[in-house]
Design an enzyme around this catalytic site. Structure first.
Site, PDB file in Angstrom:
ATOM      1  N   LYS A  23       0.829  -1.199   0.000  1.00 34.89           N
ATOM      2  CA  LYS A  23       0.000   0.000   0.000  1.00 34.89           C
ATOM      3  C   LYS A  23       0.866   1.253   0.000  1.00 34.89           C
ATOM      4  CE  LYS A  23      -1.548   2.362   3.355  1.00 34.89           C
ATOM      5  NZ  LYS A  23      -2.207   3.029   4.513  1.00 34.89           N
ATOM      6  N   ARG A  28       2.391   6.046  -3.081  1.00 30.05           N
ATOM      7  CA  ARG A  28       3.503   6.930  -3.464  1.00 30.05           C
ATOM      8  C   ARG A  28       3.740   6.893  -4.969  1.00 30.05           C
ATOM      9  NH1 ARG A  28       4.008   5.674   1.684  1.00 30.05           N
ATOM     10  NH2 ARG A  28       5.311   6.890   3.130  1.00 30.05           N
ATOM     11  N   SER A 170       5.186  10.553   9.894  1.00 29.22           N
ATOM     12  CA  SER A 170       6.201  10.686   8.854  1.00 29.22           C
ATOM     13  C   SER A 170       5.565  11.064   7.524  1.00 29.22           C
ATOM     14  CB  SER A 170       6.969   9.366   8.696  1.00 29.22           C
ATOM     15  OG  SER A 170       6.116   8.343   8.205  1.00 29.22           O
ATOM     16  N   ASP A 313       3.679  -0.109  12.489  1.00 30.13           N
ATOM     17  CA  ASP A 313       2.605  -0.982  12.022  1.00 30.13           C
ATOM     18  C   ASP A 313       2.793  -2.428  12.478  1.00 30.13           C
ATOM     19  OD1 ASP A 313       1.190   1.010  10.813  1.00 30.13           O
ATOM     20  OD2 ASP A 313       1.916   0.617   8.784  1.00 30.13           O
ATOM     21  N   ASN A 336       3.456   7.481  19.628  1.00 32.50           N
ATOM     22  CA  ASN A 336       2.644   8.084  18.570  1.00 32.50           C
ATOM     23  C   ASN A 336       1.421   7.241  18.221  1.00 32.50           C
ATOM     24  OD1 ASN A 336       4.661   6.203  17.400  1.00 32.50           O
ATOM     25  ND2 ASN A 336       3.717   6.769  15.451  1.00 32.50           N
TER      26      ASN A 336
END
Length: 427
Positions: A23, A28, A170, A313, A336
């Protein structure tokens, strides 16, 4: 009535599964291809909720996108003029698509409104909007200050310096890096705070290099030279390493043998490190090729202490692995995750306790103390509409009887046929 997926226990099995394309790389690559001077063919792309949203939004912005009948490739002919006009884009549940599109829109001209689901619209974006405004881009909040929807009045960038925080995501930095070559001048990106999930920035930089971007690392961040993407005509998307992690973990905890197809050798994805982590716990690599790997689990394995700031993740999967270790485990430096799609750490802790597991908060992570298998109890594990939790919690049911998970369809965000592949465990 909400839907549930029931899992049957299974150990010491042998099976074969296939993982989808990445993904992170697909989203991107779609931005990079849309900016490219020549048509680009993306091979092995992922078709999930996020990537479909990206395709729909880029098409609405004037890019011509052709999907092959078998969905094995996508051909993108970019809108070179990037005269967008007046449009409204809806990104659904994809915060990453929203972030990447904001910078992409800043490369052109138009009045673009970006909206999203209530889930994404509830997340604050002031930090990133303030950064983009530094480039001279006018952005206004349509409803509530600091949140989507927003309206971007794109007329080209007028300033050449932007400060981007890496504290919470990020993706802010990746967003700017992906499009900065097509801003009106060389761009000096100053990064503030330590960049969380740095491995995803590494993916961005590697792909930018492949497409011909001219980027220099500086003491304060990055210098992106104004340039054109004209080196790529065909680009291969790797298999998704985060998607592979669930089946690598399944093999380890059940002492089973699994062949994983579309597994890239020496992947550029940070989540590739998951294989090394599990090898250190005892997972055996039986064989491998450039596009597959076969692994075998073990009867028992020790706990661990890991800093997962670069690869957050992997946290849900490793939390479940920790439940079946011989000794306590610690997952560190992932504070985070308390703001990523809700409080993912709290969700993990809550559901582990629901099955009589032991999970306690650390200042920046979790500590998990394993128990004997018979101590855990069955039940319905809530997924919080979180695809990572749904796939990770499914692993519990391989070891603990009468486990089911809610809202299994949420996996469509990144791995639409996850449960189809999961069923191969029972064949």
């Amino acid at each position: 009535m909400r839907e549930e997926y029931s899992i049957k226990t299974r150990e010491n099995f042998c099976t074969e599964i296939s993982i989808p394309g990445s993904k992170s790389m697909t989203t991107r690559a779609l931005i990079l291809a849309a900016l490219s001077e020549n048509p680009v063919i993306l091979k092995n792309p992922l078709f999930s909720d996020d990537t479909v949203q990206m395709i729909e939004c880029l098409t609405k912005l004037g890019n011509k996108i052709l999907v092959s009948d078998d969905k094995h490739y996508i051909k993108i002919s970019g809108n070179k003029k990037r005269e967008f006009g007046k449009k409204t884009l809806h990104v659904g549940n994809s915060a990453s698509v929203m972030k990447f599109l904001i910078s992409y829109v800043a490369t052109g001209r138009g009045e673009i409104t970006i909206d999203a689901s209530s889930r994404v619209s509830s997340r604050p974006i002031r930090e990133f909007v303030d950064s983009i405004r530094e480039l001279g881009i006018e952005i206004e909040y349509v409803k509530k200050s600091g949140f989507l929807p927003i309206k971007i009045f794109a007329k080209g960038t007028t300033n050449n310096t932007i400060k981007v925080s890496g504290r919470n995501s990020s993706q802010y930095l990746s967003s700017v890096l992906l499009s900065a070559s097509y801003f009106n001048s060389d761009i000096n990106i100053i990064t503030s705070h330590k960049i969380t999930s740095k491995s995803y920035v590494d993916i961005t930089l590697k792909m930018l290099h492949d497409f011909g971007a001219n980027i220099e690392k500086t003491e304060t961040g990055y210098l992106v030279k104004k340039s054109k993407y004209n080196t790529v005509k065909g680009y291969l998307i790797e298999g998704d390493m985060a998607s592979a992690s669930y089946f690598l973990a399944a093999a380890l905890i059940t002492n089973s043998t699994i062949k994983i197809n579309n597994f890239s050798y020496n992947s550029i994805q940070g989540d590739y490190k998951f294989l090394e982590i599990l090898e250190n716990l005892g997972l055996q690599v039986v064989s491998r090729t450039k596009t597959s790997i076969t692994v075998k689990g073990v009867e028992s394995f020790d706990g661990f202490s890991l800093d997962l700031n670069r690869t957050p993740d992997l946290v849900p999967t490793l939390a479940i692995v920790a439940l079946f270790a011989k000794s306590p485990s610690e997952i560190l430096n992932v504070a985070n995750l308390r703001t990523k799609g809700g409080d993912r750490l709290n969700s993990i802790r809550t559901e582990i306790k629901k099955i009589n597991g032991s999970a306690t908060d650390l200042p920046d992570g979790l500590k998990i103390i394993p128990k004997k298998i018979g101590t855990y109890k069955g039940g319905v594990m809530e997924t919080y509409n979180d695809h990572r939790l749904a796939m990770s919690f499914s692993l519990v049911g391989l070891k603990v009887s009468e486990i089911s998970i809610t809202n299994p369809h949420c996996v469509s965000k990144v791995f639409p046929n996850f449960f189809t592949e999961f069923e191969n465990i029972y064949k």
